[in-house]
Design a protein around this motif. Structure first.
Motif, PDB file in Angstrom:
ATOM      1  N   LEU A   1       1.126   1.871  12.516  1.00  0.00           N
ATOM      2  CA  LEU A   1       2.432   2.512  12.678  1.00  0.00           C
ATOM      3  C   LEU A   1       2.533   3.533  11.562  1.00  0.00           C
ATOM      4  CD1 LEU A   1       4.625  -0.672  13.136  1.00  0.00           C
ATOM      5  CD2 LEU A   1       3.780   0.827  14.926  1.00  0.00           C
ATOM      6  N   LEU A   2       2.842   4.775  11.896  1.00  0.00           N
ATOM      7  CA  LEU A   2       3.003   5.811  10.889  1.00  0.00           C
ATOM      8  C   LEU A   2       4.496   5.973  10.626  1.00  0.00           C
ATOM      9  CD1 LEU A   2       0.429   8.428  12.191  1.00  0.00           C
ATOM     10  CD2 LEU A   2       0.107   6.648  10.460  1.00  0.00           C
ATOM     11  N   VAL A   3       4.899   5.757   9.380  1.00  0.00           N
ATOM     12  CA  VAL A   3       6.305   5.800   9.004  1.00  0.00           C
ATOM     13  C   VAL A   3       6.504   6.924   8.008  1.00  0.00           C
ATOM     14  CG1 VAL A   3       8.224   4.480   8.022  1.00  0.00           C
ATOM     15  CG2 VAL A   3       6.399   3.284   9.254  1.00  0.00           C
ATOM     16  N   GLU A   4       7.481   7.798   8.298  1.00  0.00           N
ATOM     17  CA  GLU A   4       7.800   8.842   7.332  1.00  0.00           C
ATOM     18  C   GLU A   4       8.386   8.164   6.102  1.00  0.00           C
ATOM     19  OE1 GLU A   4      10.274  11.850   9.027  1.00  0.00           O
ATOM     20  OE2 GLU A   4       8.755  12.446  10.468  1.00  0.00           O
ATOM     21  N   GLY A   5       7.829   8.487   4.946  1.00  0.00           N
ATOM     22  CA  GLY A   5       8.227   7.837   3.705  1.00  0.00           C
ATOM     23  C   GLY A   5       9.266   8.621   2.958  1.00  0.00           C
ATOM     24  N   PRO A   6       9.643   8.145   1.808  1.00  0.00           N
ATOM     25  CA  PRO A   6       9.165   6.916   1.181  1.00  0.00           C
ATOM     26  C   PRO A   6       9.725   5.688   1.888  1.00  0.00           C
ATOM     27  CG  PRO A   6      10.904   7.877  -0.139  1.00  0.00           C
ATOM     28  CD  PRO A   6      10.634   8.832   0.990  1.00  0.00           C
ATOM     29  N   VAL A   7       9.029   4.543   1.715  1.00  0.00           N
ATOM     30  CA  VAL A   7       9.456   3.311   2.369  1.00  0.00           C
ATOM     31  C   VAL A   7       9.464   2.146   1.389  1.00  0.00           C
ATOM     32  CG1 VAL A   7       8.602   3.992   4.654  1.00  0.00           C
ATOM     33  CG2 VAL A   7       7.139   2.681   3.146  1.00  0.00           C
ATOM     34  N   GLU A   8      10.292   1.174   1.721  1.00  0.00           N
ATOM     35  CA  GLU A   8      10.311  -0.114   1.033  1.00  0.00           C
ATOM     36  C   GLU A   8      10.233  -1.153   2.135  1.00  0.00           C
ATOM     37  OE1 GLU A   8      13.139  -1.255  -2.291  1.00  0.00           O
ATOM     38  OE2 GLU A   8      13.973  -2.366  -0.588  1.00  0.00           O
TER      39      GLU A   8
ATOM     40  N   PHE B   1       4.567  10.615   1.711  1.00  0.00           N
ATOM     41  CA  PHE B   1       5.394  11.239   2.747  1.00  0.00           C
ATOM     42  C   PHE B   1       5.144  10.650   4.130  1.00  0.00           C
ATOM     43  CE2 PHE B   1       1.675  13.879   2.552  1.00  0.00           C
ATOM     44  CZ  PHE B   1       1.411  14.215   3.858  1.00  0.00           C
ATOM     45  N   VAL B   2       3.973  10.057   4.362  1.00  0.00           N
ATOM     46  CA  VAL B   2       3.690   9.292   5.579  1.00  0.00           C
ATOM     47  C   VAL B   2       2.929   8.046   5.154  1.00  0.00           C
ATOM     48  CG1 VAL B   2       2.484   9.212   7.791  1.00  0.00           C
ATOM     49  CG2 VAL B   2       3.601  11.313   7.078  1.00  0.00           C
ATOM     50  N   VAL B   3       3.383   6.901   5.640  1.00  0.00           N
ATOM     51  CA  VAL B   3       2.775   5.625   5.286  1.00  0.00           C
ATOM     52  C   VAL B   3       2.205   5.001   6.555  1.00  0.00           C
ATOM     53  CG1 VAL B   3       3.214   3.345   4.304  1.00  0.00           C
ATOM     54  CG2 VAL B   3       4.452   5.318   3.424  1.00  0.00           C
ATOM     55  N   ALA B   4       0.934   4.574   6.507  1.00  0.00           N
ATOM     56  CA  ALA B   4       0.307   3.898   7.637  1.00  0.00           C
ATOM     57  C   ALA B   4       0.463   2.392   7.433  1.00  0.00           C
ATOM     58  CB  ALA B   4      -1.172   4.269   7.728  1.00  0.00           C
TER      59      ALA B   4
END
Length: 64
Positions: free
Chosen positions: A18-25, A39-42
């Motif tokens: 799943l590619l999530v536009e970051g930042p993420v927690e 900027f994109v988290v796999a």
């Protein structure tokens, strides 16, 4: 209430992460919190990754 700036785009890659536009927690099932400021988290969807919850492309070695 979330605003449009709070929304994150998630792209489902068939057979991949799943590619999530970051930042993420992310909060894992055991309560551990992991963060990424990319900027994109796999995010691993197959749970084969040695870097779980992040994808390390281990899904590519899967035999069908």
């Amino acid at each position: 209430m979330p605003t449009s700036r709070d929304k994150r785009r998630v792209t489902v890659v068939p057979g991949g992460p799943l590619l999530v536009e970051g930042p993420v927690e992310m909060v894992l099932e055991d309560g551990t919190v992991v963060e990424s400021d990319r900027f994109v988290v796999a995010v691993c969807a197959c749970r084969r990754s040695k870097r779980y919850p992040f994808c390390d492309t281990s899904h590519r070695t899967r035999r069908r």
